[in-house]
Scaffold this motif. Structure first.
Motif, PDB file in Angstrom:
ATOM      1  N   ALA A  26     -15.956 -19.586 -47.299  1.00 43.22           N
ATOM      2  CA  ALA A  26     -16.433 -19.929 -45.976  1.00 43.22           C
ATOM      3  C   ALA A  26     -16.027 -18.697 -44.945  1.00 43.22           C
ATOM      4  O   ALA A  26     -16.774 -17.970 -44.012  1.00 43.22           O
ATOM      5  N   LEU A  35     -18.208 -15.701 -42.827  1.00 45.24           N
ATOM      6  CA  LEU A  35     -18.195 -15.783 -41.259  1.00 45.24           C
ATOM      7  C   LEU A  35     -17.732 -14.183 -41.018  1.00 45.24           C
ATOM      8  O   LEU A  35     -18.427 -13.526 -40.180  1.00 45.24           O
ATOM      9  N   GLU A  50     -20.740 -11.899 -41.200  1.00 44.13           N
ATOM     10  CA  GLU A  50     -21.606 -11.973 -40.195  1.00 44.13           C
ATOM     11  C   GLU A  50     -21.207 -11.508 -38.970  1.00 44.13           C
ATOM     12  O   GLU A  50     -21.907 -10.675 -38.108  1.00 44.13           O
ATOM     13  N   VAL A  51     -19.748 -11.739 -38.600  1.00 47.43           N
ATOM     14  CA  VAL A  51     -19.319 -11.046 -37.271  1.00 47.43           C
ATOM     15  C   VAL A  51     -19.420  -9.403 -37.431  1.00 47.43           C
ATOM     16  O   VAL A  51     -19.672  -8.694 -36.506  1.00 47.43           O
ATOM     17  N   SER A 111     -28.862 -16.599 -33.359  1.00 48.07           N
ATOM     18  CA  SER A 111     -27.857 -16.999 -34.282  1.00 48.07           C
ATOM     19  C   SER A 111     -28.286 -18.255 -35.134  1.00 48.07           C
ATOM     20  O   SER A 111     -28.735 -19.254 -34.308  1.00 48.07           O
ATOM     21  N   TRP A 169     -26.224 -20.202 -36.309  1.00 51.17           N
ATOM     22  CA  TRP A 169     -25.422 -21.469 -35.772  1.00 51.17           C
ATOM     23  C   TRP A 169     -25.712 -22.189 -34.377  1.00 51.17           C
ATOM     24  O   TRP A 169     -25.215 -23.241 -33.809  1.00 51.17           O
ATOM     25  N   SER A 172     -26.557 -13.536 -45.441  1.00 52.75           N
ATOM     26  CA  SER A 172     -25.912 -14.801 -45.041  1.00 52.75           C
ATOM     27  C   SER A 172     -26.505 -16.046 -45.425  1.00 52.75           C
ATOM     28  O   SER A 172     -25.997 -16.908 -45.636  1.00 52.75           O
ATOM     29  N   TRP A 212     -24.605 -18.804 -47.471  1.00 50.86           N
ATOM     30  CA  TRP A 212     -24.331 -20.094 -47.362  1.00 50.86           C
ATOM     31  C   TRP A 212     -25.015 -21.137 -47.871  1.00 50.86           C
ATOM     32  O   TRP A 212     -24.633 -22.267 -47.964  1.00 50.86           O
TER      33      TRP A 212
END
Length: 255
Positions: free
Chosen positions: A42, A46, A49-50, A153, A155, A222, A226
């Protein structure tokens, strides 16, 4: 003088560990490894993505005019359409195998066959449910690639971007491969080698389906990563629930 014979001291017998205790101690290291691997994976996703990995990879396949391979016969008709049909055919075969097991399914009990078939359906359902509530749009719908939707995003579940909610995260098509990851947990106690091959095949299938969609512009990388992570977590949680239920339903005093 010492006596010719010495009295034999009776030492208390040390009871052998029960089978269940041995099993728990043997599984503890594996469980810790799975937790660490799951958390580390995980974190890596992340970091991807960053670092902007999604846009970097999407820019290789798409331009402001769109995605050149969006309607390519191999990616669209074969990998996408045929791949989805094959996945559902295998899922149907596993469901039928609950009552009429063939091949490696004969090594499993009824409960394990139910877990295997149900795990596939549950994994796909979880991914589809989350996808339906997510605001992120697919790359081919974004303004940067010739669409009309602004990026947001995945998220920010509560957001409504300009152009409307996209419902593109996590990757649904990739879950048609990743959804079979649960077979690893089912076969591991009875056939470890088969379990490992099953896991590799499920991961490879999910990546193939996901990457093909990536090049068509249907998903960012991503989304695929995920989706696989979620399917692993669903399968692992289901396995833990099934084992707990099995222990609680076992007769008292059973070995």
């Amino acid at each position: 003088m010492l006596p010719e014979t010495l009295p034999i001291l009776a030492l208390p017998a040390v009871p052998a560990p029960r089978a269940s205790e041995s099993a728990v101690s043997a599984k503890a290291p594996a469980t810790r490894q799975w937790v660490l691997a799951t958390v580390a994976t995980a974190g890596a996703f992340l970091a991807w993505e960053v670092a902007g990995g999604d846009r970097w990879l999407a820019d290789m396949a798409g331009t402001a005019a769109g995605f050149a391979l969006r309607n390519h016969w191999l990616l669209d008709n074969v990998v996408h359409s045929v791949g989805r049909l094959l996945a559902w055919a295998l899922a149907l075969a596993l469901c039928l195998g609950v009552w009429w097991p063939l091949g490696p399914l004969r090594r499993l009990g009824l409960a394990q066959r139910l877990q295997l078939a149900g795990g596939v359906l549950l994994s796909v359902a979880v991914v589809s449910l989350l996808k339906s509530f997510n605001p992120a749009a697919c790359p081919w719908s974004l303004a940067a690639y010739g669409g009309a939707t602004e990026p947001v995003s995945h998220w920010l579940w509560w957001a409504t971007p300009v152009g409307g909610r996209g419902g593109c995260f996590p990757a649904g098509h990739a879950s048609a491969g990743f959804g079979f990851i649960g077979g690893y947990f089912v076969f591991r106690p009875v056939a470890p080698a088969l379990a490992r091959r099953w896991l590799l095949a499920a991961v490879a299938a999910g990546l193939l389906l996901g990457i093909s969609q990536q090049w068509r512009g249907a998903h960012f990388m991503s989304h695929t990563l995920w989706s696989g992570w979620l399917c692993w977590c669903v399968a692992w949680a289901l396995d833990g629930a099934c084992r707990s239920f099995s222990r609680s339903a076992a007769p008292v005093g059973a070995a």
